[in-house]
Design an enzyme around this catalytic site. Structure first.
Site, PDB file in Angstrom:
ATOM      1  N   TYR A 146     -37.134  28.707   7.038  1.00 18.97           N
ATOM      2  CA  TYR A 146     -37.109  30.105   6.606  1.00 18.97           C
ATOM      3  C   TYR A 146     -35.996  30.334   5.584  1.00 18.97           C
ATOM      4  O   TYR A 146     -36.210  30.973   4.549  1.00 18.97           O
ATOM      5  CB  TYR A 146     -36.912  30.991   7.828  1.00 18.97           C
ATOM      6  CG  TYR A 146     -36.827  32.469   7.539  1.00 18.97           C
ATOM      7  CD1 TYR A 146     -37.977  33.215   7.298  1.00 18.97           C
ATOM      8  CD2 TYR A 146     -35.604  33.138   7.549  1.00 18.97           C
ATOM      9  CE1 TYR A 146     -37.906  34.583   7.059  1.00 18.97           C
ATOM     10  CE2 TYR A 146     -35.522  34.494   7.300  1.00 18.97           C
ATOM     11  CZ  TYR A 146     -36.677  35.214   7.058  1.00 18.97           C
ATOM     12  OH  TYR A 146     -36.594  36.570   6.826  1.00 18.97           O
ATOM     13  N   ASP A 153     -53.302  39.749   2.826  1.00 14.55           N
ATOM     14  CA  ASP A 153     -52.725  38.512   3.339  1.00 14.55           C
ATOM     15  C   ASP A 153     -52.071  37.825   2.145  1.00 14.55           C
ATOM     16  O   ASP A 153     -52.765  37.375   1.226  1.00 14.55           O
ATOM     17  CB  ASP A 153     -53.811  37.636   3.950  1.00 14.55           C
ATOM     18  CG  ASP A 153     -53.299  36.288   4.447  1.00 14.55           C
ATOM     19  OD1 ASP A 153     -52.098  35.973   4.233  1.00 14.55           O
ATOM     20  OD2 ASP A 153     -54.092  35.542   5.046  1.00 14.55           O
TER      21      ASP A 153
END
Length: 249
Positions: A151, A59
């Protein structure tokens, strides 16, 4: 030199194509993904006679997880000579509808993630004696795109990261480059298109691209694999758009 390489987001899409090409070039690999089962499937699909492959759950928003994955790779491969920062995540949403949770998650995965992985891998790259870092950005950061402000900002930060690390790491013979994909035929694009108008949206995007098609994962992977190889040993700080001529930086 077939240097051992870590690929994040290796469980599908561009990451899976990168794994296939790097394995074909003879690189031992650490396949890191939050979905370890997906990375296992990618590893299992590689042909017989492949180089050594290690699958590690990672992760990129967790320092402990990143450290554990790198340690597992180094333990089994003996060294680490490069990183492909491919892991990413996006949920398209207009800025006015981008709440703090979406903003936090977008920046954590797409900007903090590559920073964290590069930082934690750096001692091993220095120990190896040279290195390759290839960051995956997005042409949304170069040319802009509606409904992905957070983003695009994060991927713009990845480009800035490449430029900064190019200077910082040159003394260690570590090159740092960015591959910036345009619209690419991955599940992420499909999900984005489905949210608007499915195949019609993809077709409209393709018509705007000079080569009249969206990229395939292999198109992007070819550029990434090039930067990982010996032929790119004198290239650093470069931003390569893989967009069929749509973006011309």
């Amino acid at each position: 030199m077939t240097r051992p390489l870590l690929v994040t987001g290796a469980g599908g899409g561009i990451g899976a194509a990168v794994v296939e090409q790097l394995a074909a070039a003879g690189h031992p690999l650490v396949l890191a993904d939050r979905d370890a089962a997906a990375a296992e499937r990618v590893a299992a699909a590689l042909p017989p006679g492949r180089p050594a492959v290690v699958v590690a759950e990672m992760d990129v928003t967790s320092t402990a997880s990143v450290r554990a994955a790198i340690a597992r790779g180094v333990e089994q491969l003996g060294a680490l000579g490069g990183v492909v920062n491919n892991a990413g995540w996006m949920e398209p949403r207009p800025l006015a509808e981008t709440d703090d949770e979406l903003l936090r998650r977008t920046l954590e995965v797409n900007l903090e993630g590559p920073l964290r992985v590069a930082r934690e891998a750096l001692p091993e790259l220095i120990r190896f004696g040279s290195g390759r870092i290839v960051n995956v950005a997005s042409d949304g950061a170069l040319s802009g795109m509606s409904n992905i402000a957070a983003y695009a900002a994060a991927k713009g930060g990845v480009i800035a990261l490449t430029r900064a690390l190019t200077l910082e790491l040159a003394r260690h013979q570590i090159t740092v480059n960015t591959v910036s994909p345009g619209p690419t035929d991955t599940p992420l694009l499909g999900a984005t298109a489905d949210a608007e108008d499915g195949a019609a949206v993809v077709a409209r995007i393709a018509r705007a691209i000079p080569l009249r098609r969206v990229a395939l994962p292999d198109d992007v992977a070819t550029a990434i694999a090039f930067f990982c190889g010996d032929g790119a040993g004198y290239l650093s700080g470069q931003i390569l758009s893989v967009s069929g001529g749509l973006t011309r930086p």
